[in-house]
Each structure stands twice: as structure tokens, then as C-alpha cells.
Design a protein around this motif. Sequence first.
Motif, PDB file in Angstrom:
ATOM      1  N   ILE A  66      14.487   5.114  -3.916  1.00 29.80           N
ATOM      2  CA  ILE A  66      13.951   3.932  -4.584  1.00 29.80           C
ATOM      3  C   ILE A  66      12.443   4.067  -4.753  1.00 29.80           C
ATOM      4  N   ILE A  67      11.952   3.327  -5.729  1.00 28.69           N
ATOM      5  CA  ILE A  67      10.520   3.161  -5.959  1.00 28.69           C
ATOM      6  C   ILE A  67      10.250   1.671  -5.792  1.00 28.69           C
ATOM      7  N   SER A  68       9.138   1.329  -5.171  1.00 28.34           N
ATOM      8  CA  SER A  68       8.759  -0.077  -5.082  1.00 28.34           C
ATOM      9  C   SER A  68       7.272  -0.197  -4.783  1.00 28.34           C
ATOM     10  N   THR A  69       6.726  -1.355  -5.139  1.00 23.09           N
ATOM     11  CA  THR A  69       5.360  -1.695  -4.776  1.00 23.09           C
ATOM     12  C   THR A  69       5.335  -2.580  -3.525  1.00 23.09           C
ATOM     13  N   LYS A  70       6.518  -2.911  -3.008  1.00 19.70           N
ATOM     14  CA  LYS A  70       6.641  -3.865  -1.903  1.00 19.70           C
ATOM     15  C   LYS A  70       6.978  -3.177  -0.585  1.00 19.70           C
ATOM     16  N   GLN A  71       6.197  -3.503   0.450  1.00 18.60           N
ATOM     17  CA  GLN A  71       6.393  -2.904   1.763  1.00 18.60           C
ATOM     18  C   GLN A  71       7.783  -3.202   2.316  1.00 18.60           C
ATOM     19  N   THR A  97      11.993   7.371  -0.384  1.00 18.84           N
ATOM     20  CA  THR A  97      11.183   6.218  -0.773  1.00 18.84           C
ATOM     21  C   THR A  97       9.873   6.642  -1.430  1.00 18.84           C
ATOM     22  N   VAL A  98       9.568   5.952  -2.538  1.00 16.78           N
ATOM     23  CA  VAL A  98       8.342   6.175  -3.294  1.00 16.78           C
ATOM     24  C   VAL A  98       7.577   4.860  -3.322  1.00 16.78           C
ATOM     25  N   LEU A  99       6.443   4.820  -2.653  1.00 15.52           N
ATOM     26  CA  LEU A  99       5.571   3.655  -2.698  1.00 15.52           C
ATOM     27  C   LEU A  99       4.677   3.793  -3.914  1.00 15.52           C
ATOM     28  N   ARG A 100       4.832   2.887  -4.879  1.00 13.36           N
ATOM     29  CA  ARG A 100       4.008   2.910  -6.090  1.00 13.36           C
ATOM     30  C   ARG A 100       2.811   1.999  -5.864  1.00 13.36           C
TER      31      ARG A 100
END
Length: 196
Positions: A87-92, A105-108
Motif C-alpha cells: 500500500i501507499i499512504s500519506t497517513k501514519q 508499505t510506501v509512505l508518500r
Amino acid sequence: MEFEKIVRENPVLAAVKDEAELEEVLKSDGVQIIFVLFGDVCIIPGIVERIKDRGKFAIVHADLVEGLSSKEVVVDYLKSNTRLDGIISTKQSIIRRGIELGLFTVLRCFVLDTKSLINLQRWLDSGVKPDVVELMPGIAPKIIRLIRKTGKGIPVIAGGLITEEWEVREALVAGAVAVSTTNSKLWFMYEKNSLN
């Protein structure tokens, strides 16, 4: 996932934002990792299935799946109803849940100013460790180098506003392990048959 091995061979990741782009990239043997930036609760399982049927890695931007909440349960839904790899997300909280479920996991992160850079550092110091950080805009080699030094060893992907081959190369030289782009002319620049 053998992410690092794959990006060494082809460091340009296809970020697809519609059906036509997905069809184009599914025809390629060179692109192995696809960032899915579109879809809704009804069609996302089919999108992921088509990617997996081609032997590629499906990384879904959980924040962009229409019809799902922005809560951690979105990750549970995606894990239970698709064969996605990550997954990619901007949310912790979304990243944390992805880690708990064993997803890549991909932190955008959008690093637009000093405050956003400090917030990213705090995030990385919080103990939640994504597999990679995607820095946006990806045309900021100075920020890429800085995060590579202070980012707890987490690999960096450059994304956003990358439209030219030289920008891909500049991001890689600055320390990014890969570049994600919606620009289809760049997706194939590292295929074995293309000229670099």
C-alpha cells in the motif's frame, strides 16, 4: 517482495492513474512494480488481479480508493479482498496497519517547506518504519540526499513532477532507489531493449 532487486534492474515505477495507462503498462515485460492511483471499492480487486496475473507487483494507494474510509479498515479490506503486495499512504495509521498485516508499505510525503521536512523526521523517529518513503516532489535532489542521511536507512523513492529522463537520473544519483511517475514515456527507459 524483492523490491530492491527489482528497482536495481528497472528503477522507474509505473504510477497509473486510469484504465488506459494500466493497459499500457500491463503489456510491458520490463515494468514489474505498478503503483495504482485510481479505482473504487468495486473495481480495485479486478485491477489488482490483472496486475498479479501478469506476474507484477501491485501497490495500491489506499488513500485514493473511492468508497473506502480513511481509517485503518481500508487496509484490512484491501488485504482480505485483493492479492495486493503493498500500500501507499500519506497517513501514519494506514502505514502502521499495513505493516501489521505484512504488506509492503510506501509512505508518500509532500516535502514543500522546512515544517513538512521536520514533520517527516518526527514521523520517522516515531517508531513506525515504512519499507520506503516516497518524497514528493521528486525533483528535489537536496531533500533526497538529506532524507537518505537522516531517514533511519529507509529507502527513498522520488515521485511527482518528474517528466524528463535527466530528472530520473538526477534523483537516482541523489540517492533515490527508484522513481515513480505517471509519465508513460519514462516507464520503459530501463527496459533491456531500450537505449539509455
